[in-house]
Design a protein around this motif. Sequence first.
Motif, PDB file in Angstrom:
ATOM      1  N   PRO A 116     -38.650 -15.764  24.988  1.00  0.00           N
ATOM      2  CA  PRO A 116     -38.698 -14.375  26.276  1.00  0.00           C
ATOM      3  C   PRO A 116     -38.046 -14.968  27.740  1.00  0.00           C
ATOM      4  O   PRO A 116     -38.765 -14.554  28.927  1.00  0.00           O
ATOM      5  N   PHE A 117     -37.323 -16.692  27.672  1.00  0.00           N
ATOM      6  CA  PHE A 117     -37.702 -16.683  28.778  1.00  0.00           C
ATOM      7  C   PHE A 117     -36.762 -15.636  29.960  1.00  0.00           C
ATOM      8  O   PHE A 117     -37.149 -16.090  30.658  1.00  0.00           O
ATOM      9  N   ALA A 118     -35.542 -15.525  29.646  1.00  0.00           N
ATOM     10  CA  ALA A 118     -35.067 -14.334  30.625  1.00  0.00           C
ATOM     11  C   ALA A 118     -36.580 -13.005  31.128  1.00  0.00           C
ATOM     12  O   ALA A 118     -35.972 -13.047  32.461  1.00  0.00           O
ATOM     13  N   LYS A 119     -36.969 -12.909  30.149  1.00  0.00           N
ATOM     14  CA  LYS A 119     -38.040 -11.862  30.623  1.00  0.00           C
ATOM     15  C   LYS A 119     -38.848 -12.941  31.611  1.00  0.00           C
ATOM     16  O   LYS A 119     -39.170 -11.846  32.562  1.00  0.00           O
ATOM     17  N   SER A 120     -38.936 -13.533  31.221  1.00  0.00           N
ATOM     18  CA  SER A 120     -40.086 -14.133  31.904  1.00  0.00           C
ATOM     19  C   SER A 120     -39.535 -14.069  33.243  1.00  0.00           C
ATOM     20  O   SER A 120     -40.488 -14.273  34.371  1.00  0.00           O
ATOM     21  N   MET A 121     -38.501 -15.288  33.359  1.00  0.00           N
ATOM     22  CA  MET A 121     -37.780 -15.287  34.693  1.00  0.00           C
ATOM     23  C   MET A 121     -37.839 -13.917  35.715  1.00  0.00           C
ATOM     24  O   MET A 121     -37.445 -13.907  36.797  1.00  0.00           O
ATOM     25  N   ARG A 122     -37.756 -12.574  34.879  1.00  0.00           N
ATOM     26  CA  ARG A 122     -37.607 -11.220  35.792  1.00  0.00           C
ATOM     27  C   ARG A 122     -39.258 -11.071  35.977  1.00  0.00           C
ATOM     28  O   ARG A 122     -38.665 -10.799  37.285  1.00  0.00           O
ATOM     29  N   LEU A 123     -39.832 -11.690  35.133  1.00  0.00           N
ATOM     30  CA  LEU A 123     -41.227 -11.016  35.609  1.00  0.00           C
ATOM     31  C   LEU A 123     -42.126 -11.826  36.864  1.00  0.00           C
ATOM     32  O   LEU A 123     -42.509 -11.659  37.320  1.00  0.00           O
ATOM     33  N   PHE A 124     -40.885 -13.247  36.575  1.00  0.00           N
ATOM     34  CA  PHE A 124     -41.582 -14.264  37.811  1.00  0.00           C
ATOM     35  C   PHE A 124     -40.924 -13.894  39.107  1.00  0.00           C
ATOM     36  O   PHE A 124     -40.721 -14.494  39.898  1.00  0.00           O
ATOM     37  N   GLY A 125     -39.845 -13.024  39.419  1.00  0.00           N
ATOM     38  CA  GLY A 125     -39.525 -11.985  40.743  1.00  0.00           C
ATOM     39  C   GLY A 125     -37.742 -12.184  40.238  1.00  0.00           C
ATOM     40  O   GLY A 125     -37.120 -12.185  41.217  1.00  0.00           O
ATOM     41  N   ALA A 126     -37.015 -13.430  39.276  1.00  0.00           N
ATOM     42  CA  ALA A 126     -35.563 -13.916  39.856  1.00  0.00           C
ATOM     43  C   ALA A 126     -34.999 -13.255  38.962  1.00  0.00           C
ATOM     44  O   ALA A 126     -34.453 -13.683  38.134  1.00  0.00           O
ATOM     45  N   LYS A 127     -34.904 -12.343  39.559  1.00  0.00           N
ATOM     46  CA  LYS A 127     -34.144 -10.595  38.613  1.00  0.00           C
ATOM     47  C   LYS A 127     -32.783 -10.871  38.218  1.00  0.00           C
ATOM     48  O   LYS A 127     -32.193 -10.951  37.378  1.00  0.00           O
ATOM     49  N   GLU A 128     -32.252 -11.512  38.993  1.00  0.00           N
ATOM     50  CA  GLU A 128     -30.700 -11.690  39.475  1.00  0.00           C
ATOM     51  C   GLU A 128     -30.364 -12.894  37.812  1.00  0.00           C
ATOM     52  O   GLU A 128     -29.244 -12.944  37.469  1.00  0.00           O
ATOM     53  N   PHE A 129     -31.191 -14.492  38.137  1.00  0.00           N
ATOM     54  CA  PHE A 129     -31.142 -15.117  36.958  1.00  0.00           C
ATOM     55  C   PHE A 129     -31.647 -14.235  35.947  1.00  0.00           C
ATOM     56  O   PHE A 129     -30.891 -14.922  34.748  1.00  0.00           O
ATOM     57  N   SER A 130     -32.522 -13.555  36.013  1.00  0.00           N
ATOM     58  CA  SER A 130     -32.144 -12.828  34.491  1.00  0.00           C
ATOM     59  C   SER A 130     -31.263 -12.162  33.402  1.00  0.00           C
ATOM     60  O   SER A 130     -31.298 -12.707  32.664  1.00  0.00           O
ATOM     61  N   LYS A 131     -30.929 -11.752  35.032  1.00  0.00           N
ATOM     62  CA  LYS A 131     -29.737 -11.053  34.328  1.00  0.00           C
ATOM     63  C   LYS A 131     -28.016 -12.294  33.846  1.00  0.00           C
ATOM     64  O   LYS A 131     -27.842 -11.490  32.646  1.00  0.00           O
ATOM     65  N   LEU A 132     -28.101 -13.505  34.232  1.00  0.00           N
ATOM     66  CA  LEU A 132     -27.229 -14.611  34.099  1.00  0.00           C
ATOM     67  C   LEU A 132     -27.844 -14.789  33.064  1.00  0.00           C
ATOM     68  O   LEU A 132     -26.978 -15.022  31.959  1.00  0.00           O
ATOM     69  N   ILE A 133     -28.561 -15.217  32.412  1.00  0.00           N
ATOM     70  CA  ILE A 133     -29.681 -15.590  31.028  1.00  0.00           C
ATOM     71  C   ILE A 133     -29.034 -14.857  29.950  1.00  0.00           C
ATOM     72  O   ILE A 133     -28.224 -15.228  29.025  1.00  0.00           O
ATOM     73  N   TYR A 134     -29.503 -13.411  30.153  1.00  0.00           N
ATOM     74  CA  TYR A 134     -29.154 -12.364  28.868  1.00  0.00           C
ATOM     75  C   TYR A 134     -27.812 -12.536  28.876  1.00  0.00           C
ATOM     76  O   TYR A 134     -27.594 -12.754  27.601  1.00  0.00           O
ATOM     77  N   THR A 135     -26.328 -12.401  29.585  1.00  0.00           N
ATOM     78  CA  THR A 135     -25.075 -12.828  29.766  1.00  0.00           C
ATOM     79  C   THR A 135     -25.242 -13.843  29.005  1.00  0.00           C
ATOM     80  O   THR A 135     -24.027 -13.880  27.841  1.00  0.00           O
ATOM     81  N   ALA A 136     -25.095 -14.992  29.762  1.00  0.00           N
ATOM     82  CA  ALA A 136     -24.741 -16.465  28.347  1.00  0.00           C
ATOM     83  C   ALA A 136     -25.639 -16.555  27.858  1.00  0.00           C
ATOM     84  O   ALA A 136     -25.274 -16.697  26.359  1.00  0.00           O
ATOM     85  N   LYS A 137     -27.650 -15.639  27.059  1.00  0.00           N
ATOM     86  CA  LYS A 137     -27.481 -15.429  25.626  1.00  0.00           C
ATOM     87  C   LYS A 137     -26.503 -14.758  24.948  1.00  0.00           C
ATOM     88  O   LYS A 137     -26.697 -15.459  23.621  1.00  0.00           O
ATOM     89  N   LYS A 138     -26.208 -13.650  24.932  1.00  0.00           N
ATOM     90  CA  LYS A 138     -25.147 -13.196  24.588  1.00  0.00           C
ATOM     91  C   LYS A 138     -23.890 -13.810  24.248  1.00  0.00           C
ATOM     92  O   LYS A 138     -23.109 -13.961  22.667  1.00  0.00           O
ATOM     93  N   ILE A 139     -22.957 -14.960  24.857  1.00  0.00           N
ATOM     94  CA  ILE A 139     -22.072 -15.268  24.487  1.00  0.00           C
ATOM     95  C   ILE A 139     -23.188 -16.765  23.731  1.00  0.00           C
ATOM     96  O   ILE A 139     -21.847 -16.924  22.387  1.00  0.00           O
ATOM     97  N   TYR A 140     -24.026 -16.757  23.458  1.00  0.00           N
ATOM     98  CA  TYR A 140     -24.191 -17.933  22.825  1.00  0.00           C
ATOM     99  C   TYR A 140     -24.696 -17.662  21.207  1.00  0.00           C
ATOM    100  O   TYR A 140     -24.454 -17.794  20.905  1.00  0.00           O
ATOM    101  N   ASP A 141     -25.311 -16.142  20.988  1.00  0.00           N
ATOM    102  CA  ASP A 141     -25.599 -15.625  20.325  1.00  0.00           C
ATOM    103  C   ASP A 141     -24.220 -14.966  19.090  1.00  0.00           C
ATOM    104  O   ASP A 141     -24.426 -15.951  18.027  1.00  0.00           O
ATOM    105  N   GLU A 142     -23.478 -15.272  20.048  1.00  0.00           N
ATOM    106  CA  GLU A 142     -21.719 -14.900  19.288  1.00  0.00           C
ATOM    107  C   GLU A 142     -21.186 -15.687  18.545  1.00  0.00           C
ATOM    108  O   GLU A 142     -20.825 -16.186  18.177  1.00  0.00           O
TER     109      GLU A 142
END
Length: 170
Positions: A86-112
């Motif tokens: 849950p790295f992206a979720k943690s980053m959102r909880l740490f206050g880095a919301k835009e960074f969290s979105k970037l991680i989720y986008t990268a994760k989608k590419i990674y997973d595919e």
Amino acid sequence: METSKIEIKDEVLRQGAEEGMDEFIKVFTDKYLEVTGGVINAETMPLLNGYQHSLLGYHFFREEINEGGFIQLIQNGYGPYLFDNPFAKSMRLFGAKEFSKLIYTAKKIYDENRADLEKDCDDEEFMAMYEQYEVFDELEEQFMDMEELVTAQIAEYVDNNIEQFAEIVE
């Protein structure tokens, strides 16, 4: 094996803080690297708590992205550590919301494309991946633009929740 008690000397932490937010975070991540021997695997995972893993994940992310982008990050084996946890979720909880979105986008590419991105390859194949996965270029640029803010947000979170990241000792 249980979570190690991570102790950081107050003097070392103060010195890091005086040198800036990068050095403040580095005081913690250096200690985590020391405790894990710089290796994250089934044996060393339990040595750190979730907060500590998230901070260490940011360390690895920054280091790899700044040096060789997402392709290098994934080829060096950090894909599962960052995208299967849950790295992206943690980053959102740490206050880095835009960074969290970037991680989720990268994760989608990674997973595919995981099998292809993680396959063993020679230097030529490795370099070819940069052309094949140009979709990561924009994300890397976005991170470069937000890195200073993200680091500040994470440093502030760590400072405000220091007991989750280490025990500060005299």
